[in-house]
Design a protein around this motif. Structure first.
Motif, PDB file in Angstrom:
ATOM      1  N   GLY A 120      46.692  41.361  39.734  1.00 28.52           N
ATOM      2  CA  GLY A 120      45.584  40.427  39.881  1.00 28.52           C
ATOM      3  C   GLY A 120      44.980  39.997  38.558  1.00 28.52           C
ATOM      4  O   GLY A 120      44.584  38.836  38.386  1.00 28.52           O
ATOM      5  N   PHE A 134      40.136  37.939  39.574  1.00 28.05           N
ATOM      6  CA  PHE A 134      39.674  39.322  39.651  1.00 28.05           C
ATOM      7  C   PHE A 134      38.471  39.543  38.730  1.00 28.05           C
ATOM      8  O   PHE A 134      37.624  40.383  39.010  1.00 28.05           O
ATOM      9  CB  PHE A 134      40.813  40.284  39.299  1.00 28.05           C
ATOM     10  CG  PHE A 134      41.681  40.634  40.479  1.00 28.05           C
ATOM     11  CD1 PHE A 134      41.892  41.951  40.831  1.00 28.05           C
ATOM     12  CD2 PHE A 134      42.280  39.644  41.249  1.00 28.05           C
ATOM     13  CE1 PHE A 134      42.684  42.286  41.922  1.00 28.05           C
ATOM     14  CE2 PHE A 134      43.075  39.960  42.333  1.00 28.05           C
ATOM     15  CZ  PHE A 134      43.280  41.285  42.677  1.00 28.05           C
ATOM     16  N   HIS A 172      45.612  45.589  41.183  1.00 31.17           N
ATOM     17  CA  HIS A 172      44.690  45.099  40.160  1.00 31.17           C
ATOM     18  C   HIS A 172      45.437  44.672  38.892  1.00 31.17           C
ATOM     19  O   HIS A 172      45.076  43.674  38.258  1.00 31.17           O
ATOM     20  CB  HIS A 172      43.651  46.172  39.819  1.00 31.17           C
ATOM     21  CG  HIS A 172      42.497  46.210  40.768  1.00 31.17           C
ATOM     22  ND1 HIS A 172      42.568  46.817  42.002  1.00 31.17           N
ATOM     23  CD2 HIS A 172      41.239  45.696  40.673  1.00 31.17           C
ATOM     24  CE1 HIS A 172      41.407  46.684  42.620  1.00 31.17           C
ATOM     25  NE2 HIS A 172      40.580  46.010  41.838  1.00 31.17           N
ATOM     26  N   GLU A 232      33.719  44.142  44.577  1.00 32.29           N
ATOM     27  CA  GLU A 232      34.850  44.626  45.367  1.00 32.29           C
ATOM     28  C   GLU A 232      34.535  45.886  46.168  1.00 32.29           C
ATOM     29  O   GLU A 232      35.357  46.337  46.953  1.00 32.29           O
ATOM     30  CB  GLU A 232      36.081  44.850  44.483  1.00 32.29           C
ATOM     31  CG  GLU A 232      35.922  45.867  43.391  1.00 32.29           C
ATOM     32  CD  GLU A 232      37.205  46.021  42.580  1.00 32.29           C
ATOM     33  OE1 GLU A 232      37.353  47.059  41.939  1.00 32.29           O
ATOM     34  OE2 GLU A 232      38.057  45.108  42.597  1.00 32.29           O
TER      35      GLU A 232
END
Length: 446
Positions: A420, A262, A417, A269
């Motif tokens: 991640g 990430f 997130h 993104e």
């Protein structure tokens, strides 16, 4: 949690003392045409200025501006200003404009916003009441009614039909011995992704935008149950354990090297592959997007690309593939010149010259006659057509308003997130997400 778009809308609405007309400028990124309508003396016609907003890639911007210029040539006395931006900022700005009375006269609307906008007193005119100006006879009526409004309320005119799928680098697949001859399951994806990353730690099979990361959870739930993640009564159809499996998938994608970390993808993104260096350099081999965004990616990619049907679950009850309008064109109720706005929309989606100018920059046209015309002239790209065809070959069902709610999407994104980045384990994230969604659905239920 990040600031909610609807909170902005409501707060701004409460503080407004008066509403201005929809012809104001509103701090646009790009505008063209005269700033104010001019009334001519004598028998000359009043000059009317309309504003038109949309989001998208450069090729969509260029084609749309060319169409606008042509319309103004054909219609002296009509001036059209335009403003365009990225998708990630468009909706928040539109809500702010609607609350302040500075919205454009012609607004682009995404299907995911329909429910929220309808629940906010339907700020757009009902297109069904403008069919004496806007001809919808060449559109698939079932598609229009199912995807562009609710019951007898039609929020906008669909420019195109879009579907989600995967786009892959052919050279990348050949280099790592990957096959695209059959549909991929999620397990196939993980196996192939690990294989790639073991051969080259800098290579990753897949990268996802934030929107698609949110869809990952919704897709896995829909594939398992054959229903949307949230039913029409604003109740979760899934369990906390189901959400744990979704969060585990996020972790597996990163742990196997199928996806980059990430930390590597955070800058990209909210953009498409044509703006991602690792894609253009051939280091990341596949992405997921809707076919209306393919033209700019295909044009920018220095290698051959092809499409693949979206990943499925073994024994799944639904493909979870999204088919929807690319974008709809709506007219705010506050518009000063609704008839002229409707005339432009009718020309934009129905006129053969306009259709040829805009081509497939908004996906495959929803107008059947326009689609056939572009196909005969070779103006619909092979990739755009292939992704839609692949989607239509399997079982698809519409997404509903609760599942598409912006705050629901934000909650899924937030916990995805956290997993991640390694800040939460899947079970902890699933527990938090389940509790947050349960509270949220009680709050937003009409």
């Amino acid at each position: 949690m990040r600031k909610r778009a609807w909170s902005i809308f409501c707060a701004a609405a409460l503080t407004m003392v008066s509403l201005a007309g929809c012809g104001g400028n509103g701090g646009n990124e790009e505008t063209k045409g005269t700033e104010n309508p001019v009334t001519e003396t004598g028998n000359e016609k009043e000059e009317i200025t309309l504003r038109f907003s949309w989001w998208g890639s450069d090729n969509r911007h260029e084609a749309t501006i060319k169409a606008i210029d042509r319309y103004m040539e054909l219609n002296p006395g009509i001036s059209i200003e335009y403003e365009y931006m990225g998708f990630d900022t468009y909706y928040e700005k539109l809500l702010t404009q609607l609350s302040g009375g500075t919205q454009p006269d012609i607004c682009s609307i995404d299907h995911k916003w329909i429910g929220d906008l309808i629940n906010q007193d339907k700020p757009f005119l009902n297109i069904n009441e403008l069919t004496d100006i806007i001809d919808l006879s060449k559109f698939d009526q079932e598609f229009v009614q199912n995807f562009c409004g609710r019951e007898d309320y039609l929020i906008g005119v669909p420019c195109g039909m879009t579907a989600r799928g995967a786009l892959y680098n052919v050279e990348f697949f050949e280099k790592y011995g990957l096959s695209s001859e059959k549909d991929w399951t999620w397990e196939d994806l993980l196996e192939a992704g690990e294989k790639v990353n073991q051969q080259d730690p800098d290579a990753h099979l897949l990268f996802l935008t934030n929107d698609v990361l949110v869809y990952l959870t919704r897709d896995l739930i829909k594939q398992k149950y054959g229903e949307n993640m949230i039913n029409d009564n604003y109740e979760l159809v899934c369990t906390e354990e189901d959400l744990k499996e979704c969060m585990e998938m996020v972790k597996k994608l990163v742990d196997t090297g199928t996806m980059p970390s990430f930390e590597q993808t955070v800058l990209y993104e909210n953009v498409f592959a044509d703006q991602v260096p690792a894609w253009l350099e051939g280091k990341w081999g596949m992405t997921v997007l809707v076919n209306s965004n393919l033209p700019s990616v295909v044009a920018a990619s220095p290698f051959e690309v092809k499409t693949l049907r979206l990943f499925s679950s073994e024994g799944g009850k639904d493909s979870a593939i999204t088919i929807a309008p690319t974008m709809m064109l709506g007219i705010p109720k506050a518009c000063k010149h609704p008839e002229e706005a409707a005339k432009f929309i009718n020309w934009f989606v129905n006129d053969p010259e306009a259709v040829e100018i805009t081509g497939d920059t908004r996906g495959v046209p929803a107008n059947e006659e326009a689609k056939e015309s572009l196909a005969k002239k070779g103006l619909i790209s092979e990739e755009v057509s292939a992704m839609l065809t692949q989607a239509l070959e399997v079982t698809v069902s519409p997404e509903n308003t609760p599942t598409l709610n912006a705050e629901v999407a934000e909650a899924i994104s937030e916990y995805s997130h956290q997993v991640g980045y390694g800040q939460m384990m899947p079970e902890e994230a699933a527990k938090g997400l389940y509790e947050d969604l349960t509270r949220l659905l009680k709050k937003i239920k009409p």
